[in-house]
Design an enzyme around this catalytic site. Sequence first.
Site, PDB file in Angstrom:
ATOM      1  N   SER A  49     -98.668 -43.960 -18.531  1.00 51.68           N
ATOM      2  CA  SER A  49     -99.365 -43.047 -17.649  1.00 51.68           C
ATOM      3  C   SER A  49     -98.782 -41.628 -17.788  1.00 51.68           C
ATOM      4  CB  SER A  49     -99.278 -43.589 -16.231  1.00 51.68           C
ATOM      5  OG  SER A  49    -100.241 -43.018 -15.409  1.00 51.68           O
ATOM      6  N   ASP A  60    -109.883 -47.703 -17.732  1.00 55.56           N
ATOM      7  CA  ASP A  60    -108.673 -47.326 -16.990  1.00 55.56           C
ATOM      8  C   ASP A  60    -109.075 -46.386 -15.863  1.00 55.56           C
ATOM      9  OD1 ASP A  60    -106.253 -45.970 -16.160  1.00 55.56           O
ATOM     10  OD2 ASP A  60    -105.314 -46.669 -17.999  1.00 55.56           O
ATOM     11  N   HIS A  72    -105.051 -50.224 -15.327  1.00 53.01           N
ATOM     12  CA  HIS A  72    -104.304 -49.037 -15.746  1.00 53.01           C
ATOM     13  C   HIS A  72    -103.203 -49.431 -16.714  1.00 53.01           C
ATOM     14  CE1 HIS A  72    -102.567 -45.158 -15.773  1.00 53.01           C
ATOM     15  NE2 HIS A  72    -101.597 -45.379 -14.909  1.00 53.01           N
TER      16      HIS A  72
END
Length: 561
Positions: free
Chosen positions: A274, A501, A529
């Site tokens: 991320s 996502d 995610h």
Amino acid sequence: MRGNGRVAVAAGMLVAALLAGGCSSGPSGSDGARPSGGSAAASSDSTGAGGGRAASGATPLEPLPAAVPAALAPYYAQRLAWQPCDGGFECTTFRVPLDYERPGDGDLTLAAARAVSVASGGSGAAEAPGASGGSEEGSAGGGGAPARLGSLLLNPGGPGGSAIEYLETAARTYDGGVRARYDLVGLDPRGVGRSNPVTCLSGERMDAYTAVDLTPADQSGVDALVAADKEFAEGCRRHTGPALGHLSTVEAARDMDVLRALLGDEKLNFVGKSYGTFLGATYAGLYPGRVGRLVLDGAMDPSLDSVTGNRTQAGGFETAWTAFAKDCATRDDCPLGRAEQRIGEQLSSLFAAVHAHPLPTTDNGRRLTEAQATTGVIQALYADFLWPKLRTALSDARAGDGTGLLKLSDSYYGRENDGSYPNLMFANTAVNCLDLPAPFGGPEDVQRAVPDFERVSPHFGRDMAWMALACTYWPVRATGAAHTIRAAGAAPIVVVGTTRDPATPYAWAQALAGQLESGRLLTYDGDGHTAYGRRSACVDTAVNRYLLTGEAPEPGKRCDR
């Protein structure tokens, strides 16, 4: 997430919470702050080493000189003193300059932990069931000791996720061959976790902050939101001091290079989730000649300005909601009907009802507000294994009990049972507000932007537009701006993107892989995610092979399980 708002792009708190609850998701990624926005402004080409285009007007990130400046030499000459710490790991600290442009004007002390590899003479992280990930390269079979490949730095995202906590909870699930040949290292970035953590509000004031209306219908509602954001910003300034102006991603990347040298590694090996992809890509842009094996999973697009980033991330959550609604319509326990369109209408009606009348909960008299209900839904969209919990929470809310959604919202923020909050949200806002200029100059700008946000995200767009107001009142001027990252001359860099996502839309991965001269896009056609270490043997095998052999996935590689 990286947008300037109350949402994060991270793998920090969600991963730690899920693993602590026994989830088998492995080294997944998540975000820890109020939802902020994403990007859909990249090319749809997903077929090769790259496959995206940068946003117009973004300038390139220029590399730093290869030689270490004389003023920084003392930092690069430190010796790490590792000591045993909780969980069978080793911990250490080291110094970095508060301001890299003025190294003599004060230092910060950063904390790191490691799980020593078998190849280094340690026992490595304990084996976890099902942790092999389908990789056999480099295992210690055949009676011979595996060859050490160096250190592998980990970052779970955020910004604000603690890499030390991530190491302690998630590193044990990494592939056995990877753990045998790398020392797994968690470095808490400046301002995060154990590294001079940012502090802003008490638990009681954070409870109030998370409950503030994010869809103000009149001036009094706008005034209340502005007052909450100003209180948050002032609390950060008062409790954190001068360090608040030196928590940028560029500075955190430079800190990683100091640690790389102190670890004795010629190249940096790194897995970032991320927001960790932005940190890793920034390192590659600053030090392309020192790039080893970099995995950037759940990628962010550094070329996006804050408005575009926030708006398109809202679109990412809308995509995830559509996937949830489609699945929910097939379930007997779906509380919102059996038609996808009807399910969306029922969610909007529920949000409106909670806005008008916050719901009672079983948590010490707390009531569920619309802001917390929205955050609770968003939390559950990060991973499809949370969908059953979301169905139950929505059913309870429709029956007048907000406890389930409040627990999901609290989980998103990392709220403890005693009412305290971790450092994640504070660091998240501090880093985001330095990395990009504020998206809006005031409430009037937000009002004008709301229709565009609602166009890409009918269910979450309005909230995310108002969430992005937080940086408007930040006490420190932004030091960064949107830019592209080429990292010319770097070794192959693997960029992993998941097609649905919610927090880091797939288009971001396409764009980042396209910017990086040596980017290689690995696509996971699925939900949730990030992808590595979750449920795709195909993704795990490709990433583990790369980490162990340096062989990047072939151009156009796609995985669906």
